[in-house]
Motif scaffolding. Sequence first.
Motif, PDB file in Angstrom:
ATOM      1  N   MET A 116       0.831  -1.210   0.000  1.00 35.18           N
ATOM      2  CA  MET A 116       0.000   0.000   0.000  1.00 35.18           C
ATOM      3  C   MET A 116       0.860   1.252   0.000  1.00 35.18           C
ATOM      4  SD  MET A 116      -3.086  -1.208   2.508  1.00 35.18           S
ATOM      5  CE  MET A 116      -4.080   0.230   2.139  1.00 35.18           C
ATOM      6  N   ASP A 167      -5.260  -8.628  -1.527  1.00 32.83           N
ATOM      7  CA  ASP A 167      -5.506  -7.845  -0.332  1.00 32.83           C
ATOM      8  C   ASP A 167      -6.051  -6.494  -0.769  1.00 32.83           C
ATOM      9  OD1 ASP A 167      -4.597  -9.678   1.629  1.00 32.83           O
ATOM     10  OD2 ASP A 167      -2.539  -9.204   1.079  1.00 32.83           O
ATOM     11  N   GLY A 170      -7.156  -2.840   0.581  1.00 32.46           N
ATOM     12  CA  GLY A 170      -7.024  -1.960   1.734  1.00 32.46           C
ATOM     13  C   GLY A 170      -7.286  -0.521   1.362  1.00 32.46           C
ATOM     14  N   PRO A 224      -1.622   3.014   5.415  1.00 34.36           N
ATOM     15  CA  PRO A 224      -2.733   2.060   5.474  1.00 34.36           C
ATOM     16  C   PRO A 224      -3.657   2.381   6.651  1.00 34.36           C
ATOM     17  CG  PRO A 224      -0.624   0.926   5.266  1.00 34.36           C
ATOM     18  CD  PRO A 224      -0.307   2.357   5.533  1.00 34.36           C
ATOM     19  N   GLU A 284      -5.799   1.648   9.765  1.00 35.37           N
ATOM     20  CA  GLU A 284      -5.704   0.574  10.747  1.00 35.37           C
ATOM     21  C   GLU A 284      -7.080   0.011  11.072  1.00 35.37           C
ATOM     22  OE1 GLU A 284      -3.516   1.609  14.208  1.00 35.37           O
ATOM     23  OE2 GLU A 284      -1.781   2.324  13.085  1.00 35.37           O
ATOM     24  N   SER A 285      -7.096  -1.277  11.390  1.00 36.40           N
ATOM     25  CA  SER A 285      -8.345  -1.915  11.767  1.00 36.40           C
ATOM     26  C   SER A 285      -8.807  -1.401  13.130  1.00 36.40           C
ATOM     27  CB  SER A 285      -8.150  -3.436  11.820  1.00 36.40           C
ATOM     28  OG  SER A 285      -9.306  -4.061  12.316  1.00 36.40           O
ATOM     29  N   PRO A 315      -3.211  -3.394   9.711  1.00 33.34           N
ATOM     30  CA  PRO A 315      -3.896  -2.719   8.604  1.00 33.34           C
ATOM     31  C   PRO A 315      -5.280  -3.311   8.388  1.00 33.34           C
ATOM     32  CG  PRO A 315      -2.097  -4.112   7.802  1.00 33.34           C
ATOM     33  CD  PRO A 315      -1.985  -4.090   9.289  1.00 33.34           C
ATOM     34  N   ASP A 316      -6.222  -2.437   8.043  1.00 35.30           N
ATOM     35  CA  ASP A 316      -7.599  -2.857   7.788  1.00 35.30           C
ATOM     36  C   ASP A 316      -7.666  -3.423   6.375  1.00 35.30           C
ATOM     37  OD1 ASP A 316     -10.253  -3.278   7.976  1.00 35.30           O
ATOM     38  OD2 ASP A 316     -10.850  -1.174   7.988  1.00 35.30           O
ATOM     39  N   LEU A 317      -7.832  -4.739   6.242  1.00 38.46           N
ATOM     40  CA  LEU A 317      -7.766  -5.396   4.935  1.00 38.46           C
ATOM     41  C   LEU A 317      -8.949  -6.320   4.725  1.00 38.46           C
ATOM     42  CD1 LEU A 317      -4.026  -6.527   4.996  1.00 38.46           C
ATOM     43  CD2 LEU A 317      -4.951  -4.626   3.669  1.00 38.46           C
ATOM     44  N   ILE A 352     -14.386  -2.050   1.817  1.00 37.42           N
ATOM     45  CA  ILE A 352     -13.271  -1.320   2.420  1.00 37.42           C
ATOM     46  C   ILE A 352     -13.459   0.200   2.337  1.00 37.42           C
ATOM     47  CG2 ILE A 352     -11.673  -0.929   0.485  1.00 37.42           C
ATOM     48  CD1 ILE A 352     -10.756  -2.543   3.852  1.00 37.42           C
TER      49      ILE A 352
END
Length: 521
Positions: free
Chosen positions: A263, A286, A288, A295, A297-298, A314-316, A402
Amino acid sequence: MPGSVDLRIGIDVGGTNTDAVVLDAANTLLAKYKTPTTPDLTSGIHAALEAVLGQVDQPIERITHVMLGTTHATNAILERRDLLRVGVLRIGAPATISIPPFSDWPDDLRDAVSAGEAIVPGGCEVTGEPIVPFVPEEVARFCEKVKGTAQALAISAVFSPVSGDHEQQAEQIAREILGPDIPISLSQGIGALGLLERENACILNAALVGVAHKVVHGLREALARNGIDPVAFLTQNDGTLMGLDYVLRFPVLTIGSGPANSMRGACFLADVTDAVVVDVGGTSSDVGMLLNGFPRESSTPTDIGGVRTNFRMPDLVAIAVGGGTKVAGTPGAVMVGPESVGYRLRQEALIFGGSTPTLSDAAVAGGRAAFGDAAALAGREELLAAALTRADELVAVATDQIKTARGPIPLVAVGGGSVILPDEIAGVAEIIRPENYDVANAIGAAIASVSGQVDKVFKLAGRDRQEVLDLACGAARDEAISAGADPRAVEIVEVEEIPMAYLTEPVVRIRVKAAGPLSQM
């Protein structure tokens, strides 16, 4: 050891390929190389280094920095191998004894990691006041019990991100009994407030210390075999760098660094800061979101190898759509994945003379790619067209999942398998296919900045909001600078405030990230 930044090498060791690039101080790509990943880490890195150094017509003394991203920590957990046996100490009796450590772990992973566990009195309220007195004798008794069997220790206490005193006292006792060299992980520097998820992340961190030593040793050996002595970093899962000594303390932070590298590389190659990024590999994609060039974040607990954790990731959205994804069924009932031929693509895909229909075959049949022998696809056009349509649907759904807003935004396609993506996706303003998309992960490692992060709960205690915010920002800047960032260019890139409700005095959780380029000196 070199002091200023000149030529940098970025390396990404993935499950299928090891990629390497060389960039100069102006971020111009001077060389790139892709080779199959080897079981032996050192050999793969050595081969990649040797290849890119051979392409650069410059003295090797100009190589000042090497940045490595690797999936070894993730693979060690998934495959239950190379993990240290960990003594797990929780400071939280009597409040937390109903749910002991390892309660939600898969049996095989628990068997591979556990060297014994105990819950001893202690921990604090969210205000930082002790719940019950800390009992050093209980800690000493546990350490004597696991002495000789535990290769590492994980210590977690109730609300330790607010006050870490009890964890630090326990660490001191453990070192006196188990010796100064045993790796000890404290949860206060790893996870967020939630005890069980933070404890899980702390245990995984302790178990991965042996893997971290192997990676660091492999990198140093590969550098020595190529006759270079640069400053070396590993990339972490927020797309920034950490020094090798930091890796040995917090190996769990390398989990998810591969997608983060891709990313960051996509951000650099496409010159965008906010976009959806789709990284298509041989087995999966992936998807994101880039925010401010990093990236996203989750915000929810993350499952790693069957273990629920709450450290930054990372939020993926991962989907089984890759260049080697197998295609089966009929045109009316097509099946896409999840199996993949992976690194055997050139042996098994139809266009290379094999007998397994893949999404790479579908991309060639659909006119999206031009490699291999298209004549080998005769008679399978309908099946491959249906597979491509199904893959497009999966990518569109993942992209929609996403996104954070309804409006169309740019999408950057990177990774060697990204040729299978369509030219249009619903909800996407444009699809950007940057040059050198196939080594975006290694480029992301090479251009990575250095960061520092603070995630703490602050009691206002007579201070106003701005005062504690400045305190957190200052601490994050100091951490970034101590990690190697240029003090003149460090910026605050992320601030999050969460007021804590139902307390007798004002308390706020503040999370701040600072980041900057490598220091020139």
